[in-house]
Scaffold this motif. Structure first.
Motif, PDB file in Angstrom:
ATOM      1  N   ARG A  89     -14.904  -1.246  -6.189  1.00 39.59           N
ATOM      2  CA  ARG A  89     -14.095  -1.229  -5.002  1.00 39.59           C
ATOM      3  C   ARG A  89     -13.292  -2.839  -4.711  1.00 39.59           C
ATOM      4  O   ARG A  89     -12.202  -2.879  -4.927  1.00 39.59           O
ATOM      5  CB  ARG A  89     -13.794   0.241  -3.963  1.00 39.59           C
ATOM      6  CG  ARG A  89     -14.025   0.846  -4.492  1.00 39.59           C
ATOM      7  CD  ARG A  89     -14.147   1.986  -2.734  1.00 39.59           C
ATOM      8  NE  ARG A  89     -12.603   1.579  -2.169  1.00 39.59           N
ATOM      9  CZ  ARG A  89     -12.503   1.925  -0.807  1.00 39.59           C
ATOM     10  NH1 ARG A  89     -13.525   2.444  -0.600  1.00 39.59           N
ATOM     11  NH2 ARG A  89     -11.087   1.634  -0.195  1.00 39.59           N
ATOM     12  N   LYS A 146      -9.288   5.084  -3.390  1.00 43.12           N
ATOM     13  CA  LYS A 146      -9.449   4.115  -4.228  1.00 43.12           C
ATOM     14  C   LYS A 146      -8.302   4.086  -5.487  1.00 43.12           C
ATOM     15  O   LYS A 146      -8.512   2.697  -5.655  1.00 43.12           O
ATOM     16  CB  LYS A 146     -10.198   5.104  -4.762  1.00 43.12           C
ATOM     17  CG  LYS A 146     -11.852   5.103  -4.344  1.00 43.12           C
ATOM     18  CD  LYS A 146     -12.583   5.745  -5.641  1.00 43.12           C
ATOM     19  CE  LYS A 146     -14.683   5.823  -4.707  1.00 43.12           C
ATOM     20  NZ  LYS A 146     -15.088   6.649  -5.565  1.00 43.12           N
ATOM     21  N   ASP A 179      -6.570   0.437  -3.613  1.00 44.04           N
ATOM     22  CA  ASP A 179      -7.824  -0.737  -4.154  1.00 44.04           C
ATOM     23  C   ASP A 179      -7.118  -1.654  -5.027  1.00 44.04           C
ATOM     24  O   ASP A 179      -6.679  -1.901  -5.819  1.00 44.04           O
ATOM     25  CB  ASP A 179      -8.585  -0.151  -4.751  1.00 44.04           C
ATOM     26  CG  ASP A 179      -9.894   0.235  -3.409  1.00 44.04           C
ATOM     27  OD1 ASP A 179      -9.712  -0.216  -2.313  1.00 44.04           O
ATOM     28  OD2 ASP A 179     -10.758   0.752  -3.795  1.00 44.04           O
ATOM     29  N   ARG A 231     -19.767  -1.363  -2.882  1.00 45.04           N
ATOM     30  CA  ARG A 231     -18.245  -1.507  -2.898  1.00 45.04           C
ATOM     31  C   ARG A 231     -17.886  -2.614  -4.105  1.00 45.04           C
ATOM     32  O   ARG A 231     -16.775  -3.028  -3.809  1.00 45.04           O
ATOM     33  CB  ARG A 231     -17.865  -1.768  -0.923  1.00 45.04           C
ATOM     34  CG  ARG A 231     -18.386  -0.416   0.488  1.00 45.04           C
ATOM     35  CD  ARG A 231     -16.800   0.303  -0.103  1.00 45.04           C
ATOM     36  NE  ARG A 231     -16.603   1.273   1.286  1.00 45.04           N
ATOM     37  CZ  ARG A 231     -15.678   0.376   2.105  1.00 45.04           C
ATOM     38  NH1 ARG A 231     -14.889  -0.093   2.040  1.00 45.04           N
ATOM     39  NH2 ARG A 231     -15.873   1.448   2.721  1.00 45.04           N
ATOM     40  N   TYR A 268       0.774  -1.273  -0.056  1.00 39.75           N
ATOM     41  CA  TYR A 268       0.071  -0.100   0.167  1.00 39.75           C
ATOM     42  C   TYR A 268       1.286   1.044   0.551  1.00 39.75           C
ATOM     43  O   TYR A 268       0.295   2.421  -0.451  1.00 39.75           O
ATOM     44  CB  TYR A 268      -1.021   0.187   0.952  1.00 39.75           C
ATOM     45  CG  TYR A 268      -2.376  -0.913   0.978  1.00 39.75           C
ATOM     46  CD1 TYR A 268      -2.899  -1.092   0.028  1.00 39.75           C
ATOM     47  CD2 TYR A 268      -2.618  -1.459   2.121  1.00 39.75           C
ATOM     48  CE1 TYR A 268      -4.018  -1.959  -0.508  1.00 39.75           C
ATOM     49  CE2 TYR A 268      -4.194  -2.702   1.112  1.00 39.75           C
ATOM     50  CZ  TYR A 268      -4.269  -2.334   0.333  1.00 39.75           C
ATOM     51  OH  TYR A 268      -5.702  -3.227   0.475  1.00 39.75           O
ATOM     52  N   ASN A 277     -11.584  -4.333  -7.678  1.00 32.72           N
ATOM     53  CA  ASN A 277     -10.462  -4.234  -7.589  1.00 32.72           C
ATOM     54  C   ASN A 277      -9.143  -4.320  -6.858  1.00 32.72           C
ATOM     55  O   ASN A 277      -8.006  -4.682  -7.553  1.00 32.72           O
ATOM     56  CB  ASN A 277     -10.381  -2.043  -7.881  1.00 32.72           C
ATOM     57  CG  ASN A 277     -11.117  -1.959  -8.949  1.00 32.72           C
ATOM     58  OD1 ASN A 277     -11.431  -2.765 -10.602  1.00 32.72           O
ATOM     59  ND2 ASN A 277     -11.646  -0.455  -8.853  1.00 32.72           N
ATOM     60  N   SER A 278      -9.910  -5.210  -5.700  1.00 35.88           N
ATOM     61  CA  SER A 278      -9.202  -5.719  -4.933  1.00 35.88           C
ATOM     62  C   SER A 278      -9.257  -7.321  -4.718  1.00 35.88           C
ATOM     63  O   SER A 278      -8.876  -7.848  -3.798  1.00 35.88           O
ATOM     64  CB  SER A 278      -9.440  -4.971  -3.472  1.00 35.88           C
ATOM     65  OG  SER A 278      -9.216  -3.773  -3.137  1.00 35.88           O
ATOM     66  N   TYR A 310      -8.183  -2.580   2.527  1.00 35.93           N
ATOM     67  CA  TYR A 310      -8.953  -0.647   2.546  1.00 35.93           C
ATOM     68  C   TYR A 310     -10.013  -0.844   1.667  1.00 35.93           C
ATOM     69  O   TYR A 310     -11.803  -0.737   2.814  1.00 35.93           O
ATOM     70  CB  TYR A 310      -8.438   0.943   1.819  1.00 35.93           C
ATOM     71  CG  TYR A 310      -7.256   0.908   2.072  1.00 35.93           C
ATOM     72  CD1 TYR A 310      -7.261   1.525   3.591  1.00 35.93           C
ATOM     73  CD2 TYR A 310      -5.742   0.371   1.673  1.00 35.93           C
ATOM     74  CE1 TYR A 310      -5.795   1.728   3.927  1.00 35.93           C
ATOM     75  CE2 TYR A 310      -4.991   0.387   2.477  1.00 35.93           C
ATOM     76  CZ  TYR A 310      -4.883   1.853   3.000  1.00 35.93           C
ATOM     77  OH  TYR A 310      -3.524   1.883   3.878  1.00 35.93           O
ATOM     78  N   ALA A 311     -11.027  -1.521   1.073  1.00 43.04           N
ATOM     79  CA  ALA A 311     -12.027  -1.956   0.689  1.00 43.04           C
ATOM     80  C   ALA A 311     -13.290  -2.624   0.958  1.00 43.04           C
ATOM     81  O   ALA A 311     -14.195  -2.418   0.661  1.00 43.04           O
ATOM     82  CB  ALA A 311     -12.122  -2.210  -1.085  1.00 43.04           C
ATOM     83  N   ASN A 312     -12.911  -3.391   1.718  1.00 48.10           N
ATOM     84  CA  ASN A 312     -12.520  -4.029   2.173  1.00 48.10           C
ATOM     85  C   ASN A 312     -13.188  -4.380   4.220  1.00 48.10           C
ATOM     86  O   ASN A 312     -13.936  -4.841   4.746  1.00 48.10           O
ATOM     87  CB  ASN A 312     -12.638  -6.106   2.376  1.00 48.10           C
ATOM     88  CG  ASN A 312     -13.760  -6.380   3.006  1.00 48.10           C
ATOM     89  OD1 ASN A 312     -15.048  -6.877   3.074  1.00 48.10           O
ATOM     90  ND2 ASN A 312     -13.216  -8.170   3.687  1.00 48.10           N
TER      91      ASN A 312
END
Length: 238
Positions: A220, A107, A110, A217, A10, A223-224, A184-186
């Motif tokens: 996102r 974002k 992600d 979400r 990250y 994307n993750s 982050y997305a989760n």
């Protein structure tokens, strides 16, 4: 297989995509953290890497300790303070300061990550990162992502409205996913009532929350590397 540290991944993404740094500069910052990690390992302060430290307060403790370490200060001076500068920059990232200036920045982070290591105690559970949770709360400006008007008390730790980080897809489901769920997305910022509702409420009342989280979400999450239909998401998150 080389060890993958989610916060390192990250951080590199943050330096490249949000700060817009060139690869050479990114490598300098990462090398600084790697050097400090090795130094702290030699002192037997940590066992692996600073990227494994998942608590901002502990990270700051190490930062202050190094400021008072004469040997490290001398090494840092010879290196034109690149090590302390690198650590301070990483600490600011860990604190999540950048989220306050660019609400779209999260974002850009992600990305797909491999699952965290499993820890076997009386049960099998997956490690989770409190820094990521705290950053998400700050990104959400300490407002419940179900309804920003939900009021709560003031937390003495930061004088902000008390909120909690909730994994939309629970970490206990990690075994069925190829990519990490501790991303982050989760992680969703919820007020205590909504958070308890997600864990202990009846299905009919939880459904409204699950619906909002999924539609807010799903892109996102994809994307993750967490790609789910609504039905799959609903079954796993309820």
């Amino acid at each position: 297989m080389a060890q993958v540290y989610p916060l390192k991944e990250y951080y590199v993404r943050y330096l490249r995509e949000i700060k817009g740094l060139k690869n050479s500069s990114v490598n300098h910052y990462v090398d600084a953290i790697n050097f400090i990690s090795k130094y702290l390992c030699e002192l037997q302060v940590i066992s692996y890497s600073l990227f494994c430290v998942n608590d901002v307060e502990v990270l700051n403790k190490y930062r202050l300790m190094l400021k008072a370490d004469e040997k490290f200060v001398q090494i840092d001076e010879r290196g034109h303070r690149m090590y302390s500068a690198g650590l301070n920059n990483y600490y600011k990232f860990a604190c999540g300061d950048f989220f306050e200036h660019d609400i779209q920045s999260i974002k850009a982070l992600d990305i797909k990550l491999p699952p965290a290591e499993r820890q076997t105690e009386t049960v099998v559970k997956y490690t989770r990162d409190s820094i990521i949770k705290k950053q998400v709360l700050r990104y959400a400006k300490y407002k419940c992502e179900i309804d920003g008007s939900h009021n709560t008390f003031t937390a003495k730790s930061n004088n902000e409205p008390y909120m909690e980080g909730h994994h939309a897809i629970p970490m206990k489901e990690q075994g069925v996913f190829e990519n990490s769920l501790d991303v982050y997305a989760n992680v969703v910022c919820l007020c205590p009532i909504c958070h308890r509702l997600m864990h202990y409420g009846i299905d009919s009342e939880k459904k409204l929350l699950i619906d909002k989280i999924y539609y807010d979400r799903s892109e996102r999450l994809a994307n993750s590397g967490i790609i789910l239909s609504y039905d799959e998401f609903y079954q796993l998150s309820k």
